[in-house]
Enzyme design. Sequence first.
Site, PDB file in Angstrom:
ATOM      1  N   HIS A   1       4.380   2.400  -2.297  1.00 42.85           N
ATOM      2  CA  HIS A   1       3.049   2.350  -1.975  1.00 42.85           C
ATOM      3  C   HIS A   1       2.880   0.963  -1.070  1.00 42.85           C
ATOM      4  O   HIS A   1       3.428   0.128  -1.596  1.00 42.85           O
ATOM      5  CB  HIS A   1       2.195   2.230  -3.318  1.00 42.85           C
ATOM      6  CG  HIS A   1       0.783   1.904  -2.749  1.00 42.85           C
ATOM      7  ND1 HIS A   1      -0.094   0.932  -3.271  1.00 42.85           N
ATOM      8  CD2 HIS A   1      -0.042   2.834  -2.066  1.00 42.85           C
ATOM      9  CE1 HIS A   1      -1.430   1.149  -2.860  1.00 42.85           C
ATOM     10  NE2 HIS A   1      -1.333   2.397  -2.271  1.00 42.85           N
TER      11      HIS A   1
ATOM     12  N   HIS B   1      -3.278  -2.899   5.860  1.00 40.59           N
ATOM     13  CA  HIS B   1      -4.167  -1.991   4.891  1.00 40.59           C
ATOM     14  C   HIS B   1      -5.635  -2.088   5.135  1.00 40.59           C
ATOM     15  O   HIS B   1      -6.360  -1.391   5.265  1.00 40.59           O
ATOM     16  CB  HIS B   1      -3.887  -2.402   3.102  1.00 40.59           C
ATOM     17  CG  HIS B   1      -4.913  -1.827   2.290  1.00 40.59           C
ATOM     18  ND1 HIS B   1      -6.111  -2.260   1.960  1.00 40.59           N
ATOM     19  CD2 HIS B   1      -4.548  -0.670   1.641  1.00 40.59           C
ATOM     20  CE1 HIS B   1      -6.415  -1.431   0.922  1.00 40.59           C
ATOM     21  NE2 HIS B   1      -5.943  -0.661   0.925  1.00 40.59           N
TER      22      HIS B   1
HETATM   23  O1  G3P Z   1      -2.885   6.528  -0.695  1.00 41.32           O
HETATM   24  C1  G3P Z   1      -3.211   6.101  -2.099  1.00 41.32           C
HETATM   25  C2  G3P Z   1      -3.886   4.707  -2.064  1.00 41.32           C
HETATM   26  O2  G3P Z   1      -3.034   3.903  -1.029  1.00 41.32           O
HETATM   27  C3  G3P Z   1      -5.175   4.582  -1.493  1.00 41.32           C
HETATM   28  O3  G3P Z   1      -5.846   3.496  -1.884  1.00 41.32           O
HETATM   29  O4  G3P Z   1      -6.770   1.245  -1.210  1.00 41.32           O
HETATM   30  O5  G3P Z   1      -4.234   1.337  -1.746  1.00 41.32           O
HETATM   31  O6  G3P Z   1      -5.192   2.347   0.143  1.00 41.32           O
HETATM   32  P1  G3P Z   1      -5.495   2.011  -1.079  1.00 41.32           P
HETATM   33 CA    CA Z   2      -3.093   3.458   1.318  1.00 43.04          CA
END
Ligand code: G3P
Ligand code: CA
Length: 246
Positions: A6, A48
Amino acid sequence: MKVFAHRGFSSRYPENTLLAFKKSLDFDIYGVELDVHKTKDNKIVVIHDESVDRTFDGSGFVKDLTLNELKSFNCRLDGFKDNPECKIPTLEEVIEIFLDSNFVLNIEIKNDKVSYENIEQDVINIINKYNISDRVILSSFNSNSILHCNNIDSCIKTGLLYYYNLDQVVNFAKSLNASSLHPPLHLLDKELVDLCHKENMYINVYTVDDVEDIYKNIELGVDGIFTNYPDIACNVLKNILTFYEN
Ligand code: G3P
Ligand code: CA
């Protein structure tokens, strides 16, 4: 179960940077997740938040800054401030890291707060330029964007993200032609997994960092997880394999 790093290997390196993505290649995992926005001069960049303030030493919204301006910022994380691989990357720079791999890229289009004109088409043009449409998932919290992506290029898989409980969410995702549902960990239960699978939809859960939660996702039959700890997820999967081999 498929593991996506992630924002790259973000528990160890600055999130969504070339360094974090390169380091994710050290693991035997399915792919990475990354977030995209559009700059003032219409470039697709990987970061992000809508603004640079939290992760970089500048200030302002991505939509109001040019790529050159964004590139002038250094990341805020101690130990990485002067690292040239810890600047805000373009989507193309990130894709190039993975060209020689078989990693799948979950590209999250971050247009639930700021609306970027034609961002779906811009992202899909880049995917097609690199000929990687068979190993991309486009996800978004913006359901119109999912529909738009599927209308532009139905060959690219899409995943619907959500955070709050939604009535009939699986049917809703199906109506958008999404191939996967991306719920948050706190909404995960067996019923949701089974319903997704009954409706031929994959279920990929975010963000799964604790060992117990990784085991829980495996037990429930979840298809994929997004984790900041690809190292821990790999260890859990190896342990399970060893258990069954002995
Ligand atoms: O794609 C899953 C996750 O990344 C979504 O939430 O806020 O971490 O971008 P966020
Ligand atoms: Ca994300």
